[in-house]
Write an enzyme that holds these catalytic residues in place. Sequence first.
Site, PDB file in Angstrom:
ATOM      1  CB  SER A  93     -28.134   3.538  58.519  1.00  0.00           C
ATOM      2  OG  SER A  93     -27.683   2.250  58.138  1.00  0.00           O
TER       3      SER A  93
ATOM      4  CE1 TYR B  32     -27.394   1.217  61.955  1.00  0.00           C
ATOM      5  CE2 TYR B  32     -26.933   2.667  63.811  1.00  0.00           C
ATOM      6  CZ  TYR B  32     -26.874   2.390  62.449  1.00  0.00           C
ATOM      7  OH  TYR B  32     -26.293   3.291  61.598  1.00  0.00           O
TER       8      TYR B  32
ATOM      9  CE  LYS C 298     -28.208   5.923  62.764  1.00  0.00           C
ATOM     10  NZ  LYS C 298     -27.616   7.234  63.126  1.00  0.00           N
TER      11      LYS C 298
HETATM   12  C1  WQD Z   1     -20.063  -6.321  55.398  1.00  0.00           C
HETATM   13  C2  WQD Z   1     -19.946  -7.716  54.815  1.00  0.00           C
HETATM   14  C3  WQD Z   1     -20.542  -9.457  56.365  1.00  0.00           C
HETATM   15  C4  WQD Z   1     -17.156  -8.756  59.097  1.00  0.00           C
HETATM   16  C5  WQD Z   1     -23.198  -2.551  59.030  1.00  0.00           C
HETATM   17  C6  WQD Z   1     -24.450  -1.884  59.539  1.00  0.00           C
HETATM   18  C7  WQD Z   1     -24.701  -0.624  58.748  1.00  0.00           C
HETATM   19  C8  WQD Z   1     -23.487   0.256  58.793  1.00  0.00           C
HETATM   20  C9  WQD Z   1     -22.272  -0.490  58.244  1.00  0.00           C
HETATM   21  C10 WQD Z   1     -23.738   1.841  60.589  1.00  0.00           C
HETATM   22  C11 WQD Z   1     -21.112  -8.635  55.212  1.00  0.00           C
HETATM   23  C12 WQD Z   1     -19.064  -9.560  55.979  1.00  0.00           C
HETATM   24  C13 WQD Z   1     -18.058  -8.669  58.040  1.00  0.00           C
HETATM   25  C14 WQD Z   1     -16.339  -9.916  59.222  1.00  0.00           C
HETATM   26  C15 WQD Z   1     -17.344 -10.819  57.233  1.00  0.00           C
HETATM   27  N1  WQD Z   1     -23.224   0.687  60.128  1.00  0.00           N
HETATM   28  N2  WQD Z   1     -18.145  -9.676  57.132  1.00  0.00           N
HETATM   29  N3  WQD Z   1     -16.460 -10.906  58.285  1.00  0.00           N
HETATM   30  O1  WQD Z   1     -23.251  -5.493  58.144  1.00  0.00           O
HETATM   31  O2  WQD Z   1     -23.159  -4.517  55.772  1.00  0.00           O
HETATM   32  O3  WQD Z   1     -23.422  -2.989  57.714  1.00  0.00           O
HETATM   33  O4  WQD Z   1     -22.100  -1.651  59.065  1.00  0.00           O
HETATM   34  O5  WQD Z   1     -24.349   2.674  59.978  1.00  0.00           O
HETATM   35  O6  WQD Z   1     -25.803   0.041  59.316  1.00  0.00           O
HETATM   36  O7  WQD Z   1     -25.544  -2.754  59.313  1.00  0.00           O
HETATM   37  O8  WQD Z   1     -21.246  -4.145  57.362  1.00  0.00           O
HETATM   38  O9  WQD Z   1     -18.816  -4.485  57.428  1.00  0.00           O
HETATM   39  O10 WQD Z   1     -20.266  -5.633  59.186  1.00  0.00           O
HETATM   40  O11 WQD Z   1     -20.311  -6.456  56.811  1.00  0.00           O
HETATM   41  O12 WQD Z   1     -17.442 -11.737  56.398  1.00  0.00           O
HETATM   42  O13 WQD Z   1     -15.505 -10.057  60.178  1.00  0.00           O
HETATM   43  O14 WQD Z   1     -18.763  -8.342  55.332  1.00  0.00           O
HETATM   44  O15 WQD Z   1     -21.135 -10.743  56.437  1.00  0.00           O
HETATM   45  O16 WQD Z   1     -21.392  -9.489  54.104  1.00  0.00           O
HETATM   46  P1  WQD Z   1     -22.826  -4.406  57.223  1.00  0.00           P
HETATM   47  P2  WQD Z   1     -20.094  -5.179  57.780  1.00  0.00           P
END
Ligand code: WQD
Length: 338
Positions: free
Chosen positions: A124, A148, A152
Amino acid sequence: MRVFLTGGAGYIGSHTLLEVLSQDHEVCVYDDFSNSEPEALNRVAKLTNRSFETVEGDVLDRPKMRQALIDFRPDVVVHFAGKKAVGESTEKPLMYYRNNVEGTLSLLEGMEAAGCKRIVFSSSATVYGDPHYLPYDEAHPLAPTNPYGMTKYMVELILKDWCTAQDDNTAVLLRYFNPVGAHESGEIGEDPNDIPNNLMPFVSQVAVGRLEKLRVFGADYETPDGTGVRDYIHVVDLAKAHAAAIGFAGDHKGCEAINVGSGQGSSVLDVVRAFEGASGRNIPYDVVERRAGDIAEFYADPTKAYNLLGWKTECDLADMCGSAWKWQSQNPNGYKPN
Ligand code: WQD
């Protein structure tokens, strides 16, 4: 080739299973269905008209894992099985180290018993941590900021040493950015067990009426519209990257880390607008405070994937949202009966 998929019934696993079967490989899926449904495998079998083996098992069940590998005798293992929620990892770090790190050791020992020397690992972009520069290339320092991401990173180190110890071992470490979307059929897709942590499945459930409104975690970042920017990648493009990595592992020795991203950044509001365009549904949202641990912006330098695997993304954000909507609207309750 004979391909063994741990976690092959999961979101990325099932899309990779479909791609690998379509390329006429022989496949065995090893999955405990703790975060996936057997129905996903039934649908892949129907979509491909191909059969494959399935063993229900936990990666921590060493004897069962070892026997499954000896029985199937894979040429290569693709290792998806593991816990993957950043927030949960900060609350339950020991469960994450147990499942993700010990589970991989269990797998590697089983592989050695079965004479298998090639692995493609689901890593990741979280291993990079706070950006020193962007886009992230594979030379960027590794400094994960949550358990997490640390699991990795640890597995990457284990695989690097595993390849150094035996020079005919091969490990391809695929560093995913943000996988989203679904197969064009709408038959398989992302089906989170609880309320989604990630943006795309949350937006998708708002559009289909399962959730009321989106909370945008901060609009005061140093980004074009103030909301978080990420490198979203279509899960089918990601599956194709795994198929390319399997081929690469068949011809090469040693350990290679490879970014798997589009190289493009999209903001939260970009995603909301694209999803409204794809679904014709309004996505109501409130801007709330930033989510702890979030990074403002990150995206990939995908050059190495193109140079080593001949792979790059083909789908754009509209394709990702359109396919996610088709899956969600055809399966409002995911794989559970409607
Ligand atoms: C994306 C953007 C949030 C939810 C994570 C893990 C990564 C991978 C993918 C496993 C950010 C914003 C999110 C919400 C929001 N997982 N957001 N409201 O955090 O980039 O990555 O998931 O491999 O390892 O770290 O993904 O989709 O949670 O967030 O505003 O209800 O959307 O702040 O900017 P992230 P995400």
